[in-house]
Design a protein around this motif. Structure first.
Motif, PDB file in Angstrom:
ATOM      1  N   ALA A  74       0.830  -1.208   0.000  1.00  0.00           N
ATOM      2  CA  ALA A  74       0.000   0.000   0.000  1.00  0.00           C
ATOM      3  C   ALA A  74       0.864   1.258   0.000  1.00  0.00           C
ATOM      4  O   ALA A  74       0.573   2.226  -0.718  1.00  0.00           O
ATOM      5  CB  ALA A  74      -0.928  -0.016   1.214  1.00  0.00           C
ATOM      6  N   LYS A  94       0.863   3.943  -3.113  1.00  0.00           N
ATOM      7  CA  LYS A  94       0.412   5.299  -2.797  1.00  0.00           C
ATOM      8  C   LYS A  94       1.334   6.364  -3.385  1.00  0.00           C
ATOM      9  O   LYS A  94       0.942   7.520  -3.551  1.00  0.00           O
ATOM     10  CB  LYS A  94       0.323   5.478  -1.279  1.00  0.00           C
ATOM     11  CG  LYS A  94      -0.942   4.911  -0.652  1.00  0.00           C
ATOM     12  CD  LYS A  94      -2.157   5.761  -0.999  1.00  0.00           C
ATOM     13  CE  LYS A  94      -3.387   5.310  -0.247  1.00  0.00           C
ATOM     14  NZ  LYS A  94      -4.574   6.147  -0.570  1.00  0.00           N
ATOM     15  N   GLN A  95       2.572   5.970  -3.715  1.00  0.00           N
ATOM     16  CA  GLN A  95       3.512   6.923  -4.295  1.00  0.00           C
ATOM     17  C   GLN A  95       3.247   7.180  -5.774  1.00  0.00           C
ATOM     18  O   GLN A  95       3.791   8.126  -6.345  1.00  0.00           O
ATOM     19  CB  GLN A  95       4.948   6.400  -4.140  1.00  0.00           C
ATOM     20  CG  GLN A  95       5.418   6.262  -2.711  1.00  0.00           C
ATOM     21  CD  GLN A  95       6.862   5.830  -2.647  1.00  0.00           C
ATOM     22  OE1 GLN A  95       7.719   6.571  -2.223  1.00  0.00           O
ATOM     23  NE2 GLN A  95       7.133   4.628  -3.090  1.00  0.00           N
ATOM     24  N   GLU A 116      -4.942   3.787  -7.377  1.00  0.00           N
ATOM     25  CA  GLU A 116      -5.797   4.074  -6.222  1.00  0.00           C
ATOM     26  C   GLU A 116      -5.853   2.804  -5.386  1.00  0.00           C
ATOM     27  O   GLU A 116      -6.073   1.711  -5.921  1.00  0.00           O
ATOM     28  CB  GLU A 116      -7.198   4.467  -6.673  1.00  0.00           C
ATOM     29  CG  GLU A 116      -8.142   4.798  -5.533  1.00  0.00           C
ATOM     30  CD  GLU A 116      -9.539   5.153  -6.007  1.00  0.00           C
ATOM     31  OE1 GLU A 116     -10.446   5.243  -5.157  1.00  0.00           O
ATOM     32  OE2 GLU A 116      -9.729   5.318  -7.228  1.00  0.00           O
ATOM     33  N   VAL A 117      -5.624   2.936  -4.088  1.00  0.00           N
ATOM     34  CA  VAL A 117      -5.458   1.766  -3.231  1.00  0.00           C
ATOM     35  C   VAL A 117      -6.520   1.731  -2.145  1.00  0.00           C
ATOM     36  O   VAL A 117      -6.794   2.739  -1.492  1.00  0.00           O
ATOM     37  CB  VAL A 117      -4.056   1.767  -2.580  1.00  0.00           C
ATOM     38  CG1 VAL A 117      -3.869   0.513  -1.728  1.00  0.00           C
ATOM     39  CG2 VAL A 117      -2.966   1.856  -3.643  1.00  0.00           C
ATOM     40  N   LEU A 169      -2.429   5.509   6.545  1.00  0.00           N
ATOM     41  CA  LEU A 169      -3.173   4.981   5.408  1.00  0.00           C
ATOM     42  C   LEU A 169      -4.588   4.599   5.843  1.00  0.00           C
ATOM     43  O   LEU A 169      -4.783   4.077   6.941  1.00  0.00           O
ATOM     44  CB  LEU A 169      -2.474   3.750   4.828  1.00  0.00           C
ATOM     45  CG  LEU A 169      -1.080   3.970   4.229  1.00  0.00           C
ATOM     46  CD1 LEU A 169      -0.467   2.631   3.836  1.00  0.00           C
ATOM     47  CD2 LEU A 169      -1.147   4.901   3.027  1.00  0.00           C
ATOM     48  N   ARG A 206       7.681   6.823   2.272  1.00  0.00           N
ATOM     49  CA  ARG A 206       6.716   7.778   2.807  1.00  0.00           C
ATOM     50  C   ARG A 206       6.925   7.998   4.310  1.00  0.00           C
ATOM     51  O   ARG A 206       5.972   8.064   5.079  1.00  0.00           O
ATOM     52  CB  ARG A 206       5.277   7.341   2.520  1.00  0.00           C
ATOM     53  CG  ARG A 206       4.929   7.248   1.058  1.00  0.00           C
ATOM     54  CD  ARG A 206       3.474   6.901   0.816  1.00  0.00           C
ATOM     55  NE  ARG A 206       2.609   8.052   0.998  1.00  0.00           N
ATOM     56  CZ  ARG A 206       1.496   8.044   1.732  1.00  0.00           C
ATOM     57  NH1 ARG A 206       1.134   6.947   2.377  1.00  0.00           N
ATOM     58  NH2 ARG A 206       0.749   9.114   1.825  1.00  0.00           N
TER      59      ARG A 206
END
Length: 378
Positions: free
Chosen positions: A23, A27-28, A33-34, A52, A309
């Protein structure tokens, strides 16, 4: 003006070690879209720490899962192998792509059965081994001539031993116990064979450090089928710090825990630390005879944790998640994706190795944790 393509929506079922790392990776990328699905309290805490969102739906509830998958292009079953069939069935009903991180267990047969009538592409056994290892082996075979003998050595270890076992919890403890107790599937004299687990102790030196290795784990059945009769030997071996095998034999045989895996499982869960500061070691050697002399091709890597992240992701989770992300990326751009089953061995190695999610793994630069370039190891 041309409108940008809508994001490729991926549902990740399971917010465990690899699911959460996947995830973070996806997300990067703006193209993805997760949605992460997991009803457990540990998952909620983990996702809160990572910043998240989490959908607290029960993957065992077919109605809830179908609703979530109805708006997705792909689903990843980041669950123990036995739990993957229910996600595969939902993917088939929804007509979307399916990936998992399973191995050659009973759950795989159910996934393969679902794939036969699937409208989406079903890609089981992603991750490191099975997964990435199969593609690395095939690449080495393609660059060797004549009968070839291949030893696959892999291990995830704490950066420093820290205890007599020199080990900690880095992945699924049940899968670990299967590898230590069940016979190891291999190719011997060109034919499929079973080797005793924890046999044939060897020594090796990687990156200036000494390790031991021994027979453990399996060569995936699909890779065995592809290479049977083409390679003379193909074995799976586990890398550990020196002394580990002796202690494991003491636990399994002298304390007779081989017959009480429930006790051994609890012992591991209670006594071994959870490891984030790990090192993933991969060393695959292919030896063949050319013009009367022995020629060796070798692929060797050491992977270390990374910041993604703002969160530290262990070497094992980072590499497994990167492989899954790369396969999803190839699905997104249409490089793969024919309806039905897609085996790991059918994914083009060149496309995988150039993919943005895995390029660091193949770069072999010191800052990325690489030890040597493919084919150039001593």
């Amino acid at each position: 003006m041309r409108q940008p393509a809508p994001p490729f929506r991926v549902v990740i079922v399971g917010a465990g070690r690899v699911g959460s790392a996947l995830a973070l990776l996806l997300k990067q990328a703006a193209e993805f879209e997760v949605v992460v699905v997991d009803p457990t309290e540990p998952a909620q805490r983990r996702m809160d720490e990572l910043g998240l969102p989490l959908v607290e739906a029960d993957p065992g509830n077919a109605t809830q899962l179908d609703r979530l998958l109805g708006e997705a292009q792909a689903v990843v079953a980041a669950l123990p192998a036995a739990a993957t069939p229910m996600v595969a069935a939902a993917a088939r009903r929804s007509g979307i792509h399916y990936l998992d991180l399973g191995d050659d267990t009973a759950g795989l047969d159910a996934v393969l059965s679902e794939a036969r009538s699937a409208a989406g592409c079903f890609i089981p056994q992603c991750g490191i081994s099975p997964g990435l290892i199969s593609q690395l082996v095939l690449d080495l075979v393609s660059r060797s001539s004549g009968p070839v003998e291949i030893d696959v050595r892999i291990g995830t270890l704490p950066r420093e031993p820290g205890s007599r076992l020199g080990y900690g919890l880095t992945w699924d403890v049940d899968a670990l116990l299967r590898e230590y107790i069940q016979p190891s599937t291999a190719l011997v004299d060109g034919r499929r064979a079973s080797l005793p687990a924890l046999s044939d102790l060897g020594r090796l030196r990687l990156g200036g450090r000494d390790y031991e290795d021994f027979v453990s784990g399996n060569i995936p059945a699909s890779l065995c089928a592809r290479l049977e009769g083409r390679v003379a030997r193909l074995t799976s071996r586990t890398i550990r710090y020196p002394g580990h095998l002796d202690y494991m034999r003491f636990l399994l045989d002298e304390l007779k825990l081989r017959a009480r895996t429930d006790l051994l499982r609890n012992l591991f869960l209670n006594a071994l630390p959870e490891i984030v500061d790990d090192r993933l070691l991969i060393s695959i050697g292919a030896t063949s005879r050319q013009d009367g002399r022995s020629v060796e091709e070798r692929f060797t890597r050491e992977v270390v944790p990374a910041q993604i992240r703002g969160s530290t992701v262990s070497a094992m989770r980072r590499t497994a998640a990167a492989h899954v992300a790369a396969v999803l990326d190839l699905l997104r751009v249409g490089a793969i994706g024919v309806p039905g089953l897609c085996l790991q061995e059918e994914i083009p190695f060149s496309a995988l190795s150039r993919n943005r999610f895995l390029s660091w793994f193949f770069a072999a630069s010191a800052e990325e944790g690489g030890l040597t370039n493919p084919g150039n190891a001593a």
